[in-house]
Design a protein around this motif. Structure first.
Motif, PDB file in Angstrom:
ATOM      1  N   TYR A   1       0.607  -1.325  -0.015  1.00 41.04           N
ATOM      2  CA  TYR A   1       0.055  -0.055   0.081  1.00 41.04           C
ATOM      3  C   TYR A   1       0.849   1.291  -0.051  1.00 41.04           C
ATOM      4  CZ  TYR A   1      -3.801  -3.039   1.492  1.00 41.04           C
ATOM      5  OH  TYR A   1      -4.680  -3.972   1.561  1.00 41.04           O
ATOM      6  N   PHE A   2       0.345   2.348  -0.545  1.00 37.73           N
ATOM      7  CA  PHE A   2       0.870   3.599  -0.463  1.00 37.73           C
ATOM      8  C   PHE A   2      -0.342   4.552  -0.080  1.00 37.73           C
ATOM      9  CE2 PHE A   2       3.671   1.157  -3.275  1.00 37.73           C
ATOM     10  CZ  PHE A   2       5.108   1.627  -2.613  1.00 37.73           C
ATOM     11  N   LEU A   3       0.038   5.575   0.811  1.00 39.08           N
ATOM     12  CA  LEU A   3      -0.674   6.472   1.292  1.00 39.08           C
ATOM     13  C   LEU A   3      -0.695   7.871   0.610  1.00 39.08           C
ATOM     14  CD1 LEU A   3      -3.133   7.349   3.284  1.00 39.08           C
ATOM     15  CD2 LEU A   3      -0.998   7.843   4.951  1.00 39.08           C
ATOM     16  N   GLY A   4      -1.817   8.422   0.032  1.00 38.54           N
ATOM     17  CA  GLY A   4      -1.656   9.922  -0.505  1.00 38.54           C
ATOM     18  C   GLY A   4      -2.584  10.623   0.348  1.00 38.54           C
ATOM     19  N   ILE A   5      -2.078  11.851   0.752  1.00 36.59           N
ATOM     20  CA  ILE A   5      -2.654  12.860   1.472  1.00 36.59           C
ATOM     21  C   ILE A   5      -2.723  14.143   0.565  1.00 36.59           C
ATOM     22  CG2 ILE A   5      -2.532  14.309   3.484  1.00 36.59           C
ATOM     23  CD1 ILE A   5      -0.676  11.978   4.554  1.00 36.59           C
TER      24      ILE A   5
ATOM     25  N   ILE B   1      -9.186  17.624   3.757  1.00 39.95           N
ATOM     26  CA  ILE B   1      -7.889  16.907   3.497  1.00 39.95           C
ATOM     27  C   ILE B   1      -8.534  15.492   2.854  1.00 39.95           C
ATOM     28  CG2 ILE B   1      -5.958  15.760   4.567  1.00 39.95           C
ATOM     29  CD1 ILE B   1      -6.165  18.080   6.932  1.00 39.95           C
ATOM     30  N   LYS B   2      -8.001  15.131   1.926  1.00 41.34           N
ATOM     31  CA  LYS B   2      -8.429  13.806   1.295  1.00 41.34           C
ATOM     32  C   LYS B   2      -7.327  12.894   1.439  1.00 41.34           C
ATOM     33  CE  LYS B   2     -11.513  16.068  -1.992  1.00 41.34           C
ATOM     34  NZ  LYS B   2     -11.405  17.373  -1.597  1.00 41.34           N
ATOM     35  N   LEU B   3      -7.612  11.738   2.157  1.00 40.69           N
ATOM     36  CA  LEU B   3      -6.765  10.593   2.213  1.00 40.69           C
ATOM     37  C   LEU B   3      -7.164   9.425   0.908  1.00 40.69           C
ATOM     38  CD1 LEU B   3      -7.094  11.963   5.066  1.00 40.69           C
ATOM     39  CD2 LEU B   3      -5.365  10.106   5.638  1.00 40.69           C
ATOM     40  N   SER B   4      -6.165   8.931   0.352  1.00 38.40           N
ATOM     41  CA  SER B   4      -6.210   7.545  -0.509  1.00 38.40           C
ATOM     42  C   SER B   4      -5.417   6.684  -0.289  1.00 38.40           C
ATOM     43  CB  SER B   4      -6.090   7.964  -2.134  1.00 38.40           C
ATOM     44  OG  SER B   4      -6.135   7.190  -2.952  1.00 38.40           O
TER      45      SER B   4
END
Length: 509
Positions: free
Chosen positions: A2-6, A13-16
């Motif tokens: 997994y990789f987290l995008g902020i 604030i969006k997190l993916s």
């Protein structure tokens, strides 16, 4: 893996979470549930508490685990996109010494003008491709001049994304692309433009360690990793301003590729392989995410502050007296019920701080030709959509005038581009094909993190499976209609070009 995008915006604030092995986003959330407040202690100011951003992000990561069942221990890399041009001043413990001065804050515009003249227009244009303007360097000087006791406590200046990275890793860093958006990058010599700080009487020690946009920046701090439930070998591997990140999210990496965005502010962003700039500073040039010594990549950006925030204002206005806020979907539906041209009603969407296309002057919004016997609420909503697109197109014309453009504009199927009316107005006013994609800045940041970590060999590979949702070609009849309406709308903009006041529009309110 997994990789987290902020994606740190000024409204939310969006997190993916991106699963690299399957090359797809597995979940995304937005925090907080309500729109984040922008504090305005004085007219034209805009501030937010950086530690509040951090609290929201921590809460968001917990929600990813509890609501979506994400095994956060599998996160290997973190990418951060963020609202551009902000200033976060921190002490030696990486704690803020004052609220962040964010992108729409206009207090430093006059300082930028002063140093543009003092350093010299030709020198600034050859080195930083424009003026210090209202960017981070000017905001830094404002604090030094007006709050010296606060400035004396500061160890480092950071962009908003740098602060979040520092909270994750405990390491003070900034990036090459971040310095370019701060008006602190020397494009001529490919290095930090410390001469700008020197001219302002500020030590370059305020700049933390400089890293590239992609790479193994720093590991997540062991204590923070335990607190968040993230693998202690995870690291920050990517950071960029929201607009370059948005372009990357749409796989706009080559010269001639253009993207648009209509979130809180409205943006047109075009990629070039030249040091193109506008001598009048109505549009601005920054390093693009994939710039390198071998292949120059810059992004020319048009920004209009009043976009989604105008739609938000209309939503509040039309919700007065109702038990619940009207939805944005209802606004979109209302716009579709009004005729092209909104029965002559014209909206000027300037009212959210200083505007770059007006040389960083404070201007207000305006409504022209409002007739209480003719115009209905749906005309107001459509006129707002038309005004936002017209302001975007005005800047797009400037981008074209300096030799940067393309045949297709890409946009995410989000924000105002969710509206079929808005999309039609954009394609027919700009007379450019529009392509919509299902993606987001947070997902793009996660894919960028995967590339920065080393999972993908190229950025093109990281974005190879983006799917187009819709392709919209301009309609010949509508294009002609909108060109006529746009030219009438633009007549008042010329007043500002000739240095007259804009009050003859705002007085119509």
């Amino acid at each position: 893996m997994y990789f987290l995008g902020i994606d740190l915006g000024s409204s939310s604030i969006k997190l993916s979470v991106f699963e690299a092995d399957k090359q797809k986003e597995i979940c995304a959330i937005t925090v907080p549930e309500f729109e984040t407040k922008i504090d305005s202690p004085k007219m034209g100011w805009g501030e937010q508490n950086p530690n509040l951003w951090w609290e929201y992000i921590k809460d968001g990561i917990q929600q990813l685990k509890k609501k979506h069942g994400v095994v956060t221990e599998n996160i290997k890399g973190i990418g951060i996109a963020y609202q551009m041009h902000g200033l976060v001043l921190v002490d030696s413990n990486l704690e803020p010494v004052r609220p962040a001065i964010i992108w729409c804050d206009g207090r430093a515009a006059e300082i930028g003008r002063q140093y543009y003249q003092l350093i010299g227009e030709e020198v600034c244009q050859s080195q930083i491709l424009g003026s210090p303007g209202n960017f981070t360097a000017s905001k830094l000087k404002w604090v030094q001049e007006n709050q010296p006791e606060v400035f004396s406590k500061a160890s480092y200046m950071m962009l908003p994304g740098d602060f979040i990275a520092a909270k994750l890793t405990g390491v003070a860093q900034t990036s090459t692309s971040g310095l370019s958006e701060a008006a602190l990058w020397n494009f001529k010599e490919n290095r930090p433009a410390i001469e700008i700080l020197q001219a302002m009487g500020i030590s370059d020690e305020v700049i933390p360690e400089v890293v590239e946009t992609f790479g193994h920046h720093a590991k997540v701090d062991v204590t923070i990793a335990k607190q968040l439930g993230i693998n202690n070998k995870a690291m920050v591997t990517y950071r960029a301003g929201d607009q370059p990140n948005n372009a990357m999210s749409l796989s706009a990496l080559k010269p001639g590729e253009v993207v648009a965005n209509a979130g809180t502010s409205a943006v047109v962003y075009a990629v070039t392989n030249t040091n193109a700039y506008d001598k009048n500073n109505k549009v601005n040039t920054f390093l693009h995410v994939n710039n390198s010594i071998e292949e120059k990549r810059n992004g020319v950006l048009l920004c209009v502050n009043g976009s989604g925030i105008l739609y938000q204002w209309l939503r509040k206005l039309l919700s007065v007296g109702k038990k619940e806020m009207v939805s944005y979907e209802l606004l979109n539906s209302m716009a579709s019920q009004a005729k092209v041209g909104s029965k002559g009603l014209r909206f000027y969407p300037f009212g959210n701080g200083v505007e770059r296309i007006f040389n960083n002057k404070e201007v207000n919004s305006g409504i022209e030709n409002l007739n209480f016997n003719i115009h209905q609420p749906e005309d107001l909503v459509r006129a707002a959509c038309e005004g936002i697109v017209f302001a975007m197109n005005y800047g797009f014309d400037v981008i074209k005038s300096i030799g940067v453009s393309g045949d297709i504009v890409k946009a995410s199927h989000a924000n105002l581009f969710l509206s079929p009316v808005f999309r039609s107005i954009f394609a027919n006013t700009s007379q450019t094909a529009l392509e919509l994609y299902k993606t987001s800045g947070a997902e793009g940041a996660a894919r960028g993190a995967a590339y920065g970590w080393g999972y993908f060999n190229t950025l093109e590979e990281a974005f190879s499976n983006l799917n187009i949702i819709e392709h919209i070609e301009p309609d010949l009849k509508l294009s002609k209609q909108y060109q006529d309406i746009y030219q009438n709308w633009k007549k008042h903009i010329k007043i500002q070009d000739n240095n007259y006041e804009y009050d003859n529009i705002t007085s119509l309110l």
